[in-house]
Design a protein around this motif. Structure first.
Motif, PDB file in Angstrom:
ATOM      1  N   ASN A 416      60.822  50.188  68.883  1.00 46.32           N
ATOM      2  CA  ASN A 416      61.489  49.254  67.979  1.00 46.32           C
ATOM      3  C   ASN A 416      60.663  49.016  66.725  1.00 46.32           C
ATOM      4  OD1 ASN A 416      63.513  49.035  69.808  1.00 46.32           O
ATOM      5  ND2 ASN A 416      63.244  46.853  70.215  1.00 46.32           N
ATOM      6  N   ASP A 417      61.351  48.708  65.651  1.00 45.25           N
ATOM      7  CA  ASP A 417      60.684  48.362  64.401  1.00 45.25           C
ATOM      8  C   ASP A 417      60.095  46.950  64.505  1.00 45.25           C
ATOM      9  OD1 ASP A 417      61.450  50.773  63.372  1.00 45.25           O
ATOM     10  OD2 ASP A 417      63.266  49.973  62.420  1.00 45.25           O
ATOM     11  N   ASN A 418      59.082  46.713  63.677  1.00 39.03           N
ATOM     12  CA  ASN A 418      58.481  45.377  63.526  1.00 39.03           C
ATOM     13  C   ASN A 418      58.060  44.760  64.863  1.00 39.03           C
ATOM     14  OD1 ASN A 418      59.013  45.426  60.693  1.00 39.03           O
ATOM     15  ND2 ASN A 418      61.135  44.819  61.121  1.00 39.03           N
ATOM     16  N   LEU A 419      57.392  45.546  65.663  1.00 34.30           N
ATOM     17  CA  LEU A 419      56.919  45.029  66.948  1.00 34.30           C
ATOM     18  C   LEU A 419      55.811  44.000  66.727  1.00 34.30           C
ATOM     19  CD1 LEU A 419      56.670  48.242  69.168  1.00 34.30           C
ATOM     20  CD2 LEU A 419      58.203  46.310  69.513  1.00 34.30           C
ATOM     21  N   PRO A 420      55.868  42.856  67.421  1.00 30.55           N
ATOM     22  CA  PRO A 420      54.760  41.903  67.332  1.00 30.55           C
ATOM     23  C   PRO A 420      53.538  42.447  68.063  1.00 30.55           C
ATOM     24  CG  PRO A 420      56.356  41.170  68.950  1.00 30.55           C
ATOM     25  CD  PRO A 420      56.960  42.373  68.291  1.00 30.55           C
ATOM     26  N   LYS A 421      52.382  41.959  67.658  1.00 30.41           N
ATOM     27  CA  LYS A 421      51.147  42.442  68.273  1.00 30.41           C
ATOM     28  C   LYS A 421      50.822  41.673  69.554  1.00 30.41           C
ATOM     29  CE  LYS A 421      49.154  44.106  63.959  1.00 30.41           C
ATOM     30  NZ  LYS A 421      48.014  44.036  63.028  1.00 30.41           N
ATOM     31  N   VAL A 422      50.056  42.371  70.400  1.00 27.90           N
ATOM     32  CA  VAL A 422      49.598  41.760  71.643  1.00 27.90           C
ATOM     33  C   VAL A 422      48.082  41.872  71.705  1.00 27.90           C
ATOM     34  CG1 VAL A 422      51.726  42.245  72.907  1.00 27.90           C
ATOM     35  CG2 VAL A 422      49.890  43.923  72.926  1.00 27.90           C
TER      36      VAL A 422
END
Length: 565
Positions: A416-422
């Motif tokens: 997916n686009d614009n994945l949040p960071k972990v």
């Protein structure tokens, strides 16, 4: 080994039977003790009832207790001369006349037919002497008649100077006897004061002896069973019901038609015994469950230890073989090269590639063993930092394009686009990918499909790795993350492995605050689902290790899929 396994099952069964048997015996003993306690309490109450009837009986005798020692000849002479008794007997009559339980005192000489002819008889008056009277109740003659009838059958062998005979609850008659001549002097008859007896004396003494304050949970009734009437009760408010009567006590020698009837309610002894029984049963039940639980736990632990020992033994044998294989290959290739037997450049390159690939294989096995050792020692293996999971996945796949092509796998990739960071360790994630993809390749027989999807939802980043391989049966799903465990079937038996990969994956996922789950059906493949919590915007901006990364697009995903395929 099977023999010892059977022995363990036999010992477990024997232990369970022993615990249940002992528990059953203890429960039986507790109930027996409970019943004995109640029976003992009731027997004690029965003794108290018997003592109560004896006390009432004594109440009618006590005024004449000295009559047995009276000189009967002197009494007879004095009566014949004066028409009165001796002073000794007169003192006894004086006491009796003052007792409210007696209504009057009458005397009928032996041989008198006054009752038949309704002629005057002697009555003890307030002047403390006998006087003739025609005003006497019928109960006097009835009492004398009953006494005369009974004494006829006793007189021949009777050795005492008096005999007390009751006309049930109506009167008491004392027969005066000359035992030496076997003659009856006369009949001293005393009708009972029925009002005092029924309404005052008996209710009062019954309530004093067995009232609620003295004996809670115990109801006692004095009942005229011939007329079905309650004469007195220990608890005036208690309703009489024949069904609740536990036992009945008759009055000895008198009050023929009256009985003392007793009913037990929730008495303190019963309540205390029931409470004690319940407490003991609870403690016993808890102890039994604890023993059974401990026994089953030890058995299961022993079974697991046995299974673990077997897996470790198999693992040691497999690892030994796996380590020897690349070493043997490298040793043989090295000897050929060292002896100068290989001169052709193409063969030299082939030998070099062979040695390199076996060395890489050997290094991977050693790395896995080191990871397991570190995990067992609970050493920290991670250096978490804000990370784009999609970037790590794409980077890993690009580095291993050639490997996928050689294995002939079709890659279905979605990021997916614009994945949040972990906040995870990048090396840990690559190790997770390596193990899961390696398993997907090893256990895919006909359909060589590898699906990888990275999405974000519910404040989590989800990584799914799917294959269309042999799958995992339902009973083995709960054990696949256990060290040294391998699903045993004809397909997996031919596949090299040590049962460590998934254990390492689970450990690394949990160290990075993630979770892992698996969905699988035999013959259809498996999907491993890994989730990591995302970082908040403030955590991503405030972290010194945060790195600005461009979001991956689906076009790049498509490009990588086409390139790999």
């Amino acid at each position: 080994m099977k023999r010892y396994g059977s022995l363990r099952w036999i010992l477990l069964a024997a232990g369970v039977v022993a615990i249940l048997g002992l528990t059953g015996m203890n429960v039986y003993s507790l109930y027996a003790l409970h019943e004995n306690t109640l029976e003992s309490s009731r027997e004690n109450k029965k003794l108290q009832i018997a003592e109560f009837t004896d006390k009432i009986r004594y109440r009618f005798f006590e005024k004449f207790m000295g009559l047995g020692s009276v000189d009967i000849d002197r009494l007879q002479d004095n009566y014949r001369k004066t028409g009165q008794f001796t002073s000794e007997v007169n003192n006894l009559l004086k006491k009796a006349a003052k007792d409210s339980i007696y209504k009057d005192i009458f005397f009928i000489p032996s041989g008198s037919d006054a009752c038949q002819q309704h002629t005057p008889i002697h009555k003890y008056t307030s002047n403390q002497k006998f006087e003739l009277t025609s005003n006497y109740p019928e109960v006097v003659c009835d009492g004398m008649g009953i006494a005369r009838t009974q004494i006829k059958s006793l007189l021949a062998d009777y050795q005492y100077n008096n005999k007390v005979i009751f006309d049930s609850h109506r009167s008491i008659t004392i027969v005066l006897i000359d035992p030496s001549d076997r003659e009856v002097l006369g009949y001293l008859t005393m009708p009972f004061n029925q009002d005092f007896l029924r309404n005052s004396y008996l209710p009062k003494i019954l309530e004093q002896k067995f009232g609620p304050d003295e004996h809670p949970g115990l109801n006692v009734w004095l009942r005229d069973w011939t007329n079905n009437k309650i004469i007195a009760s220990s608890s005036p408010n208690a309703k009489y019901e024949s069904e609740q009567i536990q036992f009945v006590e008759n009055f000895p020698d008198f009050f023929d038609y009256w009985t003392v009837e007793v009913a037990f309610t929730d008495e303190s002894t019963l309540a205390a015994s029931n409470a004690s029984l319940i407490q003991n049963l609870i403690v016993l039940g808890a102890a039994m469950l604890l023993l059974l639980g401990a026994l089953v736990f030890m058995f299961i632990s022993a079974q697991k230890e046995r299974a673990l020992a077997e897996r470790q033994s198999e693992f040691l044998a497999n690892v030994t073989h796996e380590l020897k294989t690349p070493l043997s290959v490298m040793q043989a290739a090295g000897e050929n090269l060292a002896d100068g037997r290989v001169q052709d450049q193409q063969r030299l390159k082939s030998y070099g590639n062979h040695i390199f690939s076996e060395a890489v294989r050997l290094r991977k096995m050693i790395d896995k063993l080191l990871d397991v050792a570190k995990s067992n020692a609970e050493e920290s293996l991670i250096e978490p930092q804000p990370t784009d999971v999609g970037d790590v996945v794409q980077s890993y796949l690009e580095r291993h394009q050639k490997f996928f092509r050689e294995k002939g796998f079709h890659l279905d990739l979605t990021i997916n686009d614009n994945l949040p960071k972990v906040n995870i360790d990048r090396n840990s994630l690559e190790t997770i990918l390596s193990n899961l993809i390696d398993n997907a390749i090893k256990y895919s027989a006909d359909e060589k499909y590898l699906g990888i999807k990275v999405t974000a939802q519910n404040n989590q980043v989800k990584l799914c790795i799917e294959d269309h391989g042999i799958g995992i049966d339902k009973k083995s799903l709960s054990d696949i993350f256990t060290k040294f465990f391998r699903v045993e079937d004809s397909l997996t038996a031919k596949t090299k492995g040590h049962g460590l990969g998934l254990s390492i994956v689970k450990n690394l996922v949990e160290l990075n605050s993630g979770s892992i789950d698996v969905e699988s059906k035999p013959g259809e493949g498996s999907t491993f689902i890994i989730t990591f919590p995302i970082l908040s915007e403030s955590e991503q901006k405030g972290s010194p290790n945060s790195v600005s990364m461009q979001p991956e697009s689906k076009s790049r995903n498509k490009e990588l899929e086409e390139h790999v395929s």
